[in-house]
Design a protein around this motif. Structure first.
Motif, mmCIF file in Angstrom:
data_model
loop_
_atom_site.group_PDB
_atom_site.id
_atom_site.type_symbol
_atom_site.label_atom_id
_atom_site.label_comp_id
_atom_site.label_asym_id
_atom_site.label_seq_id
_atom_site.Cartn_x
_atom_site.Cartn_y
_atom_site.Cartn_z
ATOM 1 N N ASP A 7 0.889 -1.162 0.070
ATOM 2 C CA ASP A 7 -0.211 -0.049 0.136
ATOM 3 C C ASP A 7 0.751 1.265 -0.042
ATOM 4 O O ASP A 7 2.018 1.160 0.333
ATOM 5 N N SER A 8 0.146 2.277 -0.289
ATOM 6 C CA SER A 8 0.938 3.578 -0.305
ATOM 7 C C SER A 8 0.165 4.849 0.210
ATOM 8 O O SER A 8 -1.224 4.610 0.584
ATOM 9 N N VAL A 9 0.707 5.858 0.326
ATOM 10 C CA VAL A 9 0.229 7.185 0.690
ATOM 11 C C VAL A 9 0.484 8.292 -0.100
ATOM 12 O O VAL A 9 1.546 8.232 -0.749
ATOM 13 N N ALA A 10 -0.242 9.493 -0.154
ATOM 14 C CA ALA A 10 -0.042 10.648 -0.869
ATOM 15 C C ALA A 10 -0.712 11.717 -0.202
ATOM 16 O O ALA A 10 -1.589 11.606 0.575
ATOM 17 N N ILE A 11 -0.023 12.845 -0.490
ATOM 18 C CA ILE A 11 -0.695 14.144 0.337
ATOM 19 C C ILE A 11 -0.711 15.159 -0.528
ATOM 20 O O ILE A 11 0.131 15.681 -1.350
ATOM 21 N N LEU A 12 -1.891 16.151 -0.712
ATOM 22 C CA LEU A 12 -2.079 17.133 -1.355
ATOM 23 C C LEU A 12 -1.731 18.233 -0.154
ATOM 24 O O LEU A 12 -2.119 18.422 0.800
ATOM 25 N N LEU A 13 -0.620 18.986 -0.607
ATOM 26 C CA LEU A 13 -0.265 20.063 0.017
ATOM 27 C C LEU A 13 -0.499 21.317 -0.439
ATOM 28 O O LEU A 13 -0.248 21.861 -1.554
ATOM 29 N N PHE A 14 -1.435 22.286 0.587
ATOM 30 C CA PHE A 14 -1.484 23.438 -0.101
ATOM 31 C C PHE A 14 -0.723 24.539 0.767
ATOM 32 O O PHE A 14 -0.869 24.622 2.174
ATOM 33 N N GLU A 15 0.095 25.375 0.152
ATOM 34 C CA GLU A 15 1.021 26.131 0.868
ATOM 35 C C GLU A 15 -0.046 27.624 0.766
ATOM 36 O O GLU A 15 -0.097 28.149 -0.362
ATOM 37 N N LYS A 16 -0.495 27.856 2.080
ATOM 38 C CA LYS A 16 -1.362 29.249 2.201
ATOM 39 C C LYS A 16 -0.706 30.476 1.758
ATOM 40 O O LYS A 16 -1.323 31.293 1.061
ATOM 41 N N ASP A 17 0.492 30.512 2.089
ATOM 42 C CA ASP A 17 1.171 32.004 1.855
ATOM 43 C C ASP A 17 1.367 32.408 0.276
ATOM 44 O O ASP A 17 1.083 33.373 -0.141
ATOM 45 N N SER A 18 1.456 31.261 -0.529
ATOM 46 C CA SER A 18 1.601 31.576 -1.876
ATOM 47 C C SER A 18 0.354 31.037 -2.539
ATOM 48 O O SER A 18 0.441 31.255 -4.002
ATOM 49 N N SER A 19 -0.641 30.542 -1.843
ATOM 50 C CA SER A 19 -1.823 30.029 -2.394
ATOM 51 C C SER A 19 -1.468 29.221 -3.670
ATOM 52 O O SER A 19 -1.921 29.202 -4.981
ATOM 53 N N SER A 20 -0.514 28.079 -3.455
ATOM 54 C CA SER A 20 -0.201 27.176 -4.314
ATOM 55 C C SER A 20 -0.332 25.783 -3.850
ATOM 56 O O SER A 20 -0.182 25.392 -2.489
ATOM 57 N N ILE A 21 -0.522 24.610 -4.467
ATOM 58 C CA ILE A 21 -0.339 23.576 -4.379
ATOM 59 C C ILE A 21 1.040 23.057 -4.661
ATOM 60 O O ILE A 21 1.919 23.416 -5.792
ATOM 61 N N LEU A 51 -4.923 8.824 0.764
ATOM 62 C CA LEU A 51 -4.934 10.109 0.330
ATOM 63 C C LEU A 51 -5.093 11.012 1.443
ATOM 64 O O LEU A 51 -6.176 11.019 2.249
ATOM 65 N N PHE A 52 -4.205 11.876 1.767
ATOM 66 C CA PHE A 52 -4.151 13.112 2.811
ATOM 67 C C PHE A 52 -4.342 14.547 2.338
ATOM 68 O O PHE A 52 -3.828 14.611 1.157
ATOM 69 N N TYR A 53 -4.658 15.400 2.949
ATOM 70 C CA TYR A 53 -4.479 16.836 2.937
ATOM 71 C C TYR A 53 -3.951 17.446 4.086
ATOM 72 O O TYR A 53 -4.216 17.284 5.098
ATOM 73 N N ALA A 54 -3.094 18.533 3.637
ATOM 74 C CA ALA A 54 -2.425 19.464 4.962
ATOM 75 C C ALA A 54 -2.227 20.807 4.156
ATOM 76 O O ALA A 54 -1.804 20.928 3.057
ATOM 77 N N GLU A 55 -2.161 21.637 5.009
ATOM 78 C CA GLU A 55 -1.752 23.012 4.635
ATOM 79 C C GLU A 55 -0.753 23.394 5.559
ATOM 80 O O GLU A 55 -0.291 22.936 6.810
ATOM 81 N N VAL A 56 0.496 24.078 4.846
ATOM 82 C CA VAL A 56 1.625 24.453 5.305
ATOM 83 C C VAL A 56 1.638 25.765 4.889
ATOM 84 O O VAL A 56 1.258 26.552 4.089
ATOM 85 N N THR A 57 3.040 26.326 5.586
ATOM 86 C CA THR A 57 3.497 27.568 5.314
ATOM 87 C C THR A 57 5.020 27.338 5.142
ATOM 88 O O THR A 57 5.449 26.337 5.443
ATOM 89 N N PRO A 58 5.658 28.391 4.534
ATOM 90 C CA PRO A 58 7.075 28.332 4.345
ATOM 91 C C PRO A 58 7.923 28.068 5.944
ATOM 92 O O PRO A 58 8.875 27.554 5.906
ATOM 93 N N ARG A 59 7.152 28.437 6.947
ATOM 94 C CA ARG A 59 7.798 28.118 8.234
ATOM 95 C C ARG A 59 7.954 26.470 8.368
ATOM 96 O O ARG A 59 8.621 25.941 9.695
ATOM 97 N N ASP A 60 7.006 25.676 8.009
ATOM 98 C CA ASP A 60 7.078 24.215 7.906
ATOM 99 C C ASP A 60 8.091 23.580 7.355
ATOM 100 O O ASP A 60 8.193 22.484 7.358
ATOM 101 N N LYS A 61 8.965 24.284 6.395
ATOM 102 C CA LYS A 61 10.073 23.726 5.663
ATOM 103 C C LYS A 61 11.035 23.787 6.538
ATOM 104 O O LYS A 61 11.695 24.731 6.848
ATOM 105 N N THR A 62 11.487 22.480 7.117
ATOM 106 C CA THR A 62 12.401 22.266 8.017
ATOM 107 C C THR A 62 13.810 21.599 7.431
ATOM 108 O O THR A 62 14.821 21.613 8.209
ATOM 109 N N SER A 63 13.521 21.185 6.210
ATOM 110 C CA SER A 63 14.927 20.498 5.374
ATOM 111 C C SER A 63 14.596 20.585 3.942
ATOM 112 O O SER A 63 13.500 21.111 3.657
ATOM 113 N N LYS A 64 15.833 20.152 3.348
ATOM 114 C CA LYS A 64 15.790 20.166 1.739
ATOM 115 C C LYS A 64 14.601 19.534 1.014
ATOM 116 O O LYS A 64 14.423 20.237 -0.141
#
Length: 187
Positions: free
Chosen positions: A44-58, A128-141
């Motif tokens: 089985d697998s997982v996937a996630i739709l990430l919405f970056e709120k600050d840039s209004s981008s997927i 399939l998952f969904y989460a909202e993120v901001t640039p502050r959530d970027k913690t690694s490359k």
């Protein structure tokens, strides 16, 4: 209606497995069919739709996918995804995969669906998952795991361009499902 799986065996075992079985199953007319079937078994697998709120981008990945070269593609756009380890919880897996591929920490992703990726030939079920993120959530490359020979680029898809990307640039089924969900529930 009933089915029986007889003599299931692994006929190919490398990175993935190919299963072969004699199966019997009831028909809608009340008869029974007995035949041989094959299944691609990758887990089985997982996937996630990430919405970056600050840039209004997927946030999408772009990476090389050998099977798509059959149709002259090679590099395709996808939502982040990965394979679950044996007995791994889908939530634990998606948190790990999001950080490995994208470099973002997600804390409370919401499961929005689960589905079979190709039920006629594969055992794989995708959560399939969904989460909202901001640039502050970027913690690694991000970029994937060197040990797995991954080379993943992060691409931002502005919401304003989603329709054109869906019709011209997105060819991955899980990504299409996720983007259509987003359009129906978030826009």
């Amino acid at each position: 209606m009933d089915y029986t799986i007889n003599n299931e065996e692994v006929v190919f075992d490398n990175h993935y497995k190919m299963l072969k079985a004699n199966v019997s199953y009831d028909t809608f007319s009340g008869d029974n069919i007995t035949t041989t079937r094959f299944a691609f078994h990758r887990g089985d697998s997982v996937a996630i739709l990430l919405f970056e709120k600050d840039s209004s981008s997927i946030l999408l990945t772009k990476q090389f996918r050998y099977p798509t070269t059959r149709h002259d593609e090679g590099w395709i756009f996808e939502i982040p995804a990965g394979s679950m380890e044996k007995d791994e919880c889908p939530l634990t897996c998606i948190i790990r995969e999001t950080e490995e591929e994208m470099g973002y920490k997600v804390y409370q992703p919401n499961q929005i669906s689960n589905f079979y990726t190709s039920p006629g030939g594969s055992t794989e079920r995708c959560y399939l998952f969904y989460a909202e993120v901001t640039p502050r959530d970027k913690t690694s490359k991000g970029g994937g795991m060197d040990s797995e020979n991954e080379d993943i680029k992060t691409v931002k898809l502005p919401i304003s361009e989603m329709d054109s990307w869906l019709s011209e640039k997105i060819f991955d089924a899980k990504t299409i499902i996720a983007l259509q969900w987003f359009m129906a529930h978030k826009i």
